[in-house]
Design a protein around this motif. Sequence first.
Motif, PDB file in Angstrom:
ATOM      1  N   TRP A  65       7.424  -6.785  -9.533  1.00 51.20           N
ATOM      2  CA  TRP A  65       7.234  -5.929  -8.353  1.00 51.20           C
ATOM      3  C   TRP A  65       6.132  -6.525  -7.495  1.00 51.20           C
ATOM      4  N   ASP A  66       6.490  -6.894  -6.247  1.00 54.50           N
ATOM      5  CA  ASP A  66       5.494  -7.507  -5.379  1.00 54.50           C
ATOM      6  C   ASP A  66       4.872  -6.520  -4.403  1.00 54.50           C
ATOM      7  N   GLY A  67       5.206  -5.232  -4.537  1.00 57.94           N
ATOM      8  CA  GLY A  67       4.617  -4.224  -3.660  1.00 57.94           C
ATOM      9  C   GLY A  67       3.111  -4.125  -3.795  1.00 57.94           C
ATOM     10  N   GLY A  68       2.594  -4.478  -4.948  1.00 60.70           N
ATOM     11  CA  GLY A  68       1.152  -4.424  -5.151  1.00 60.70           C
ATOM     12  C   GLY A  68       0.394  -5.500  -4.411  1.00 60.70           C
ATOM     13  N   THR A  69       1.108  -6.487  -3.892  1.00 63.08           N
ATOM     14  CA  THR A  69       0.433  -7.568  -3.168  1.00 63.08           C
ATOM     15  C   THR A  69       0.225  -7.223  -1.699  1.00 63.08           C
ATOM     16  N   ARG A  70       0.654  -6.064  -1.274  1.00 66.17           N
ATOM     17  CA  ARG A  70       0.550  -5.681   0.129  1.00 66.17           C
ATOM     18  C   ARG A  70      -0.700  -4.841   0.356  1.00 66.17           C
ATOM     19  N   TYR A  71      -0.696  -4.006   1.372  1.00 69.85           N
ATOM     20  CA  TYR A  71      -1.900  -3.307   1.810  1.00 69.85           C
ATOM     21  C   TYR A  71      -2.156  -2.068   0.957  1.00 69.85           C
ATOM     22  N   VAL A  72      -3.433  -1.716   0.828  1.00 72.44           N
ATOM     23  CA  VAL A  72      -3.847  -0.551   0.044  1.00 72.44           C
ATOM     24  C   VAL A  72      -4.727   0.316   0.935  1.00 72.44           C
ATOM     25  N   SER A  73      -4.424   1.611   1.001  1.00 75.55           N
ATOM     26  CA  SER A  73      -5.246   2.533   1.786  1.00 75.55           C
ATOM     27  C   SER A  73      -5.614   3.744   0.946  1.00 75.55           C
ATOM     28  N   PHE A  74      -6.782   4.298   1.229  1.00 75.91           N
ATOM     29  CA  PHE A  74      -7.260   5.497   0.545  1.00 75.91           C
ATOM     30  C   PHE A  74      -7.608   6.554   1.589  1.00 75.91           C
ATOM     31  N   HIS A  75      -7.230   7.802   1.278  1.00 69.83           N
ATOM     32  CA  HIS A  75      -7.381   8.901   2.225  1.00 69.83           C
ATOM     33  C   HIS A  75      -8.123  10.061   1.570  1.00 69.83           C
ATOM     34  N   ARG A  76      -9.001  10.692   2.346  1.00 73.06           N
ATOM     35  CA  ARG A  76      -9.545  11.976   1.916  1.00 73.06           C
ATOM     36  C   ARG A  76      -8.657  13.112   2.396  1.00 73.06           C
ATOM     37  N   PHE A 132      -4.648  -6.335 -10.355  1.00 71.62           N
ATOM     38  CA  PHE A 132      -3.532  -5.385 -10.430  1.00 71.62           C
ATOM     39  C   PHE A 132      -2.280  -5.972  -9.797  1.00 71.62           C
ATOM     40  N   ALA A 133      -2.440  -6.545  -8.602  1.00 68.93           N
ATOM     41  CA  ALA A 133      -1.293  -7.115  -7.891  1.00 68.93           C
ATOM     42  C   ALA A 133      -0.661  -8.245  -8.689  1.00 68.93           C
ATOM     43  N   ALA A 134      -1.504  -9.078  -9.297  1.00 65.51           N
ATOM     44  CA  ALA A 134      -0.982 -10.193 -10.087  1.00 65.51           C
ATOM     45  C   ALA A 134      -0.190  -9.685 -11.293  1.00 65.51           C
ATOM     46  N   ARG A 135      -0.695  -8.640 -11.955  1.00 58.51           N
ATOM     47  CA  ARG A 135       0.029  -8.078 -13.104  1.00 58.51           C
ATOM     48  C   ARG A 135       1.383  -7.520 -12.678  1.00 58.51           C
ATOM     49  N   GLN A 136       1.398  -6.787 -11.557  1.00 57.88           N
ATOM     50  CA  GLN A 136       2.653  -6.198 -11.100  1.00 57.88           C
ATOM     51  C   GLN A 136       3.652  -7.272 -10.672  1.00 57.88           C
ATOM     52  N   ALA A 137       3.136  -8.341 -10.058  1.00 60.48           N
ATOM     53  CA  ALA A 137       4.028  -9.429  -9.642  1.00 60.48           C
ATOM     54  C   ALA A 137       4.671 -10.088 -10.854  1.00 60.48           C
ATOM     55  N   ARG A 138       3.902 -10.224 -11.937  1.00 60.60           N
ATOM     56  CA  ARG A 138       4.477 -10.806 -13.159  1.00 60.60           C
ATOM     57  C   ARG A 138       5.560  -9.905 -13.744  1.00 60.60           C
TER      58      ARG A 138
END
Length: 205
Positions: free
Chosen positions: A140-151, A131-137
């Motif tokens: 947008w390089d925001g996908g290369t940073r941290y990912v968090s999931f919350h309940r 996903f990050a690689a696709r977004q970078a192409r």
Amino acid sequence: MTLTASECFMLTPAGVLHAFAHQTPDAAAAALQTLLTGERSLDLAAWTAADPLAPSILAGALESGWVQVLRGSLQGPDARLDDFLQHVIASLSGERRAVLASEGGFCLGRTGVDQDEADILCAAAADYSDFAARQARRGWDGGTRYVSFHRDPELLLPDYSFLPFWVDGAGYWLVLMGEPLLNNPALVELLWGIKQAGTRFVAIG
């Protein structure tokens, strides 16, 4: 800034997150990475020998909190990577549950989770890499940073956090359950151990 010959330098946890945040580091980040290349921490002369840019970035790195001054030499991890890996990543999770994955989805280390859950998380990490690689192409390089999931819909404390980093071009994901404890010397030890062991090691479990 006055330094003595006995003073050495080491990355802080924030410095590790900065220096290893991109697959291709810029010159300053590469100079910071050289602090983790040896078996012991480096004084200014040794750091400059390893990377001539060191003296010019030192003041800014200290001001930014990326580098700390040590009053003596610090020994790097002296255990085999597969021997200490599960212990060092455990201290980075508030629940002591963590997984280290390669960018391709291989499980390199786990603690507090069984192999099936670890494999699922590693596969998710590989998906995020794609996903990050696709977004970078797309620019947008925001996908290369941290990912968090919350309940919790208030998004106060994550259940899962995915932290990407790169060592000499090889990608890794650190998956932490519960509160991520990243302001921790164990993060420096982890990157130092990987750097010493080599950047493309086989899956551990």
